[in-house]
Design an enzyme around this catalytic site. Structure first.
Site, PDB file in Angstrom:
ATOM      1  N   SER A 139      -7.643   3.093   7.335  1.00  0.00           N
ATOM      2  CA  SER A 139      -7.859   4.339   6.615  1.00  0.00           C
ATOM      3  C   SER A 139      -9.351   4.611   6.515  1.00  0.00           C
ATOM      4  O   SER A 139     -10.178   3.685   6.572  1.00  0.00           O
ATOM      5  CB  SER A 139      -7.274   4.237   5.198  1.00  0.00           C
ATOM      6  OG  SER A 139      -7.686   5.320   4.398  1.00  0.00           O
ATOM      7  N   TYR A 152      -6.740  -0.544  -2.492  1.00  0.00           N
ATOM      8  CA  TYR A 152      -6.339   0.061  -1.220  1.00  0.00           C
ATOM      9  C   TYR A 152      -7.496   0.026  -0.229  1.00  0.00           C
ATOM     10  O   TYR A 152      -7.327  -0.346   0.946  1.00  0.00           O
ATOM     11  CB  TYR A 152      -5.886   1.499  -1.484  1.00  0.00           C
ATOM     12  CG  TYR A 152      -5.485   2.293  -0.273  1.00  0.00           C
ATOM     13  CD1 TYR A 152      -4.157   2.323   0.146  1.00  0.00           C
ATOM     14  CD2 TYR A 152      -6.412   3.049   0.434  1.00  0.00           C
ATOM     15  CE1 TYR A 152      -3.766   3.072   1.250  1.00  0.00           C
ATOM     16  CE2 TYR A 152      -6.040   3.794   1.539  1.00  0.00           C
ATOM     17  CZ  TYR A 152      -4.723   3.810   1.942  1.00  0.00           C
ATOM     18  OH  TYR A 152      -4.358   4.557   3.041  1.00  0.00           O
TER      19      TYR A 152
END
Length: 271
Positions: A139, A152
């Site tokens: 990501s 995350y």
């Protein structure tokens, strides 16, 4: 379609929705024998029926279940040419100072441990075949700090490091290992964050320097390239798909770009 994956066997985790589902549809249309895996068995089986694909339910945070998913794909088709480690979630959010160890480990078990399991189990099969492709979803949050929840972001940065390390080790067996790092994409998870699809589309549009939202099919198309023979020399690479956010931020330089040409401050005189 051009059948760029004709004859290839592909296993996709987290395939029941979002990027995983669009990747499954695209890869199947390009000639791949696709095997889907997801913890959501009902949704996964529906998509598998739509595509005429195989399906195996698996919790990717458990290594034995990832191992079983790989074995299932090999049992169905005799080999495994491409593994897509796509399964994910947002996980724990909030201050790192208030994050519990349990929530830290639970988030990492899905976002990072699962990628390790996928690379390990698929890599063992591909080593015997002397070739294959392993792709993982990182990501933008793993590339640039502050654009995602703390835990995350750490996990997604770990995916990038794991990709580079695995690629270096497995190249000797003809195995390519790459990752993609999308920015904000309109997926069901992002829709949860924004409250609904319209909010997610508008949020993705506003967050893009190009002024357009990204959708799962566009990430799937990038994965298709990396899985295909066209990328035969692309290895140990993380392809960032963020419309340029990581270069300058969505509006970091807008203040200066909107000014008339010229200099700010005093230029020194040259003798």
């Amino acid at each position: 379609m051009s059948e760029r994956l004709k004859g290839k066997v592909v296993l996709i985790t987290g395939a029941a929705s979002g990027i995983g589902a669009e990747t499954a549809r695209l890869f199947a249309a390009e000639g791949a024998a696709v095997v889907l895996s997801d913890i959501n068995a009902a949704a996964g089986e529906r998509l598998a029926a739509e595509l005429g694909a195989g399906f195996v339910a698996a919790d990717v945070s458990v290594e034995t279940q990832v191992e079983a998913a790989v074995a299932h794909a090999v049992c169905l088709h005799g080999r495994l040419d491409c593994m897509v480690n796509n399964a994910g979630m947002i996980g724990v959010v909030g201050s790192i100072l208030e994050t519990s160890a349990d929530d830290w480990h639970r988030t990492h078990s899905v976002l990072l441990d699962s990628v390790f399991y996928g690379i390990k189990q698929a890599g063992r099969q591909m080593r015997e075949q002397r070739g294959g492709v392993i792709l993982s979803l990182s990501s933008l949050a793993g590339v640039v700090g502050g654009v995602g929840p703390q835990v995350y972001s750490v996990a997604k940065a770990g995916v990038i490091a794991l990709t580079r390390g695995a690629a270096s080790e497995l190249a000797q067996y003809g195995i390519r290992v790459n990752a993609v790092a999308p920015g904000l994409v309109v997926t069901p998870l992002v829709e949860q964050v924004y409250g609904d699809r319209d909010g997610a589309v508008e949020g993705a549009r506003r967050g893009s320097p190009l002024g357009s939202p990204a959708f799962p099919i566009e990430i799937a198309e990038t994965l298709l390239y990396l899985a295909s023979d066209e990328a035969r020399h692309v290895n140990a690479h993380t392809l960032v798909i963020d419309s340029g956010v990581s270069a300058a931020g969505s509006s970091a330089s807008a203040l200066f770009h909107s000014r008339p040409g010229g200099f700010l401050g005093t230029m020194p005189k040259l003798d």
